[in-house]
Motif scaffolding. Structure first.
Motif, mmCIF file in Angstrom:
data_model
loop_
_atom_site.group_PDB
_atom_site.id
_atom_site.type_symbol
_atom_site.label_atom_id
_atom_site.label_comp_id
_atom_site.label_asym_id
_atom_site.label_seq_id
_atom_site.Cartn_x
_atom_site.Cartn_y
_atom_site.Cartn_z
ATOM 1 N N GLN A 81 -8.540 -10.098 -6.164
ATOM 2 C CA GLN A 81 -8.929 -8.712 -6.442
ATOM 3 C C GLN A 81 -10.435 -8.531 -6.320
ATOM 4 O OE1 GLN A 81 -7.119 -6.439 -9.765
ATOM 5 N NE2 GLN A 81 -6.100 -8.386 -10.238
ATOM 6 N N ALA A 82 -11.194 -9.448 -6.895
ATOM 7 C CA ALA A 82 -12.657 -9.334 -6.878
ATOM 8 C C ALA A 82 -13.193 -9.370 -5.452
ATOM 9 C CB ALA A 82 -13.282 -10.449 -7.710
ATOM 10 N N LYS A 83 -12.639 -10.253 -4.638
ATOM 11 C CA LYS A 83 -13.090 -10.362 -3.241
ATOM 12 C C LYS A 83 -12.769 -9.072 -2.473
ATOM 13 C CE LYS A 83 -12.405 -13.001 0.976
ATOM 14 N NZ LYS A 83 -11.659 -14.081 1.629
ATOM 15 N N ALA A 84 -11.554 -8.586 -2.633
ATOM 16 C CA ALA A 84 -11.156 -7.374 -1.922
ATOM 17 C C ALA A 84 -11.972 -6.163 -2.383
ATOM 18 C CB ALA A 84 -9.658 -7.123 -2.109
ATOM 19 N N LYS A 85 -12.234 -6.069 -3.695
ATOM 20 C CA LYS A 85 -13.041 -4.962 -4.212
ATOM 21 C C LYS A 85 -14.459 -5.021 -3.663
ATOM 22 C CE LYS A 85 -10.571 -4.238 -8.554
ATOM 23 N NZ LYS A 85 -10.635 -4.354 -10.028
ATOM 24 N N PRO B 287 -13.891 -1.737 14.099
ATOM 25 C CA PRO B 287 -13.956 -0.344 14.528
ATOM 26 C C PRO B 287 -13.025 0.576 13.738
ATOM 27 C CG PRO B 287 -12.770 -1.659 16.133
ATOM 28 C CD PRO B 287 -13.323 -2.609 15.114
ATOM 29 N N ASP B 288 -11.956 0.055 13.173
ATOM 30 C CA ASP B 288 -11.027 0.879 12.409
ATOM 31 C C ASP B 288 -11.213 0.596 10.921
ATOM 32 O OD1 ASP B 288 -9.025 2.418 11.374
ATOM 33 O OD2 ASP B 288 -7.462 1.643 12.697
ATOM 34 N N ILE B 289 -12.243 1.194 10.357
ATOM 35 C CA ILE B 289 -12.603 0.940 8.971
ATOM 36 C C ILE B 289 -11.500 1.404 8.025
ATOM 37 C CG2 ILE B 289 -14.215 1.587 7.138
ATOM 38 C CD1 ILE B 289 -16.436 1.536 9.225
ATOM 39 N N VAL B 290 -10.847 2.504 8.343
ATOM 40 C CA VAL B 290 -9.775 3.003 7.478
ATOM 41 C C VAL B 290 -8.652 1.978 7.380
ATOM 42 C CG1 VAL B 290 -8.021 4.796 7.196
ATOM 43 C CG2 VAL B 290 -10.342 5.417 7.896
ATOM 44 N N GLU B 291 -8.268 1.412 8.501
ATOM 45 C CA GLU B 291 -7.206 0.392 8.487
ATOM 46 C C GLU B 291 -7.622 -0.818 7.651
ATOM 47 O OE1 GLU B 291 -3.610 -1.295 8.951
ATOM 48 O OE2 GLU B 291 -4.158 0.700 9.636
ATOM 49 N N GLU B 292 -8.858 -1.240 7.774
ATOM 50 C CA GLU B 292 -9.358 -2.362 6.983
ATOM 51 C C GLU B 292 -9.353 -2.017 5.496
ATOM 52 O OE1 GLU B 292 -10.001 -5.486 8.054
ATOM 53 O OE2 GLU B 292 -9.262 -4.743 9.969
ATOM 54 N N CYS B 293 -9.703 -0.793 5.149
ATOM 55 C CA CYS B 293 -9.689 -0.357 3.753
ATOM 56 C C CYS B 293 -8.266 -0.331 3.208
ATOM 57 C CB CYS B 293 -10.349 1.006 3.608
ATOM 58 S SG CYS B 293 -12.138 0.974 3.849
ATOM 59 N N ILE B 294 -7.324 0.075 4.027
ATOM 60 C CA ILE B 294 -5.915 0.067 3.621
ATOM 61 C C ILE B 294 -5.486 -1.354 3.290
ATOM 62 C CG2 ILE B 294 -3.539 0.386 4.459
ATOM 63 C CD1 ILE B 294 -4.636 2.855 6.009
ATOM 64 N N LYS B 295 -5.818 -2.294 4.148
ATOM 65 C CA LYS B 295 -5.460 -3.702 3.908
ATOM 66 C C LYS B 295 -6.068 -4.209 2.610
ATOM 67 C CE LYS B 295 -5.072 -4.874 8.800
ATOM 68 N NZ LYS B 295 -5.693 -5.646 9.899
ATOM 69 N N LEU B 296 -7.326 -3.852 2.358
ATOM 70 C CA LEU B 296 -7.987 -4.301 1.133
ATOM 71 C C LEU B 296 -7.336 -3.680 -0.102
ATOM 72 C CD1 LEU B 296 -11.669 -4.209 2.376
ATOM 73 C CD2 LEU B 296 -10.361 -6.255 1.747
ATOM 74 N N LEU B 297 -6.999 -2.407 -0.025
ATOM 75 C CA LEU B 297 -6.314 -1.762 -1.150
ATOM 76 C C LEU B 297 -4.957 -2.402 -1.418
ATOM 77 C CD1 LEU B 297 -7.153 1.990 -0.576
ATOM 78 C CD2 LEU B 297 -7.812 0.594 -2.535
ATOM 79 N N GLU B 298 -4.263 -2.763 -0.359
ATOM 80 C CA GLU B 298 -2.977 -3.439 -0.524
ATOM 81 C C GLU B 298 -3.155 -4.810 -1.161
ATOM 82 O OE1 GLU B 298 -1.463 -3.203 3.471
ATOM 83 O OE2 GLU B 298 -0.501 -1.264 3.100
ATOM 84 N N GLU B 299 -4.215 -5.531 -0.783
ATOM 85 C CA GLU B 299 -4.503 -6.825 -1.410
ATOM 86 C C GLU B 299 -4.781 -6.657 -2.895
ATOM 87 O OE1 GLU B 299 -7.500 -9.357 0.358
ATOM 88 O OE2 GLU B 299 -6.899 -8.733 2.357
ATOM 89 N N ILE B 300 -5.593 -5.654 -3.236
ATOM 90 C CA ILE B 300 -5.918 -5.398 -4.643
ATOM 91 C C ILE B 300 -4.651 -5.065 -5.416
ATOM 92 C CG2 ILE B 300 -7.109 -3.811 -6.209
ATOM 93 C CD1 ILE B 300 -9.284 -3.561 -3.938
ATOM 94 N N ASP B 301 -3.840 -4.174 -4.864
ATOM 95 C CA ASP B 301 -2.612 -3.758 -5.535
ATOM 96 C C ASP B 301 -1.654 -4.927 -5.729
ATOM 97 O OD1 ASP B 301 -0.871 -1.582 -6.567
ATOM 98 O OD2 ASP B 301 0.385 -2.180 -4.866
#
Length: 68
Positions: free
Chosen positions: A21-25, A42-56
């Protein structure tokens, strides 16, 4: 399994998922506040989605563990 060993294993699992969680945040905050430094994605939104899924997922795992 002894209670001591069980406690150590559960503690290690909590640390593991809290670290994920800490790394993804940290990475997500980097995208939000320092997007210049992430030009290789280049697709920052997609990367943010992946990080949010990791956190969740990590948060859910800690919650599930606490229910056991």
């Amino acid at each position: 399994m002894s209670r001591e060993v069980e406690s150590e294993i559960k503690g290690a699992l909590v640390f593991h998922f809290n670290a994920i969680q800490a790394k993804a945040k940290a990475n997500l905050k980097n995208y939000f506040y320092n997007s210049v430094g992430v030009g290789e994605h280049p697709d920052i939104v997609e990367e943010c989605i992946k990080l949010l899924e990791e956190i969740d997922h990590a948060k859910s795992c800690v919650e599930t563990l606490s229910e056991l």
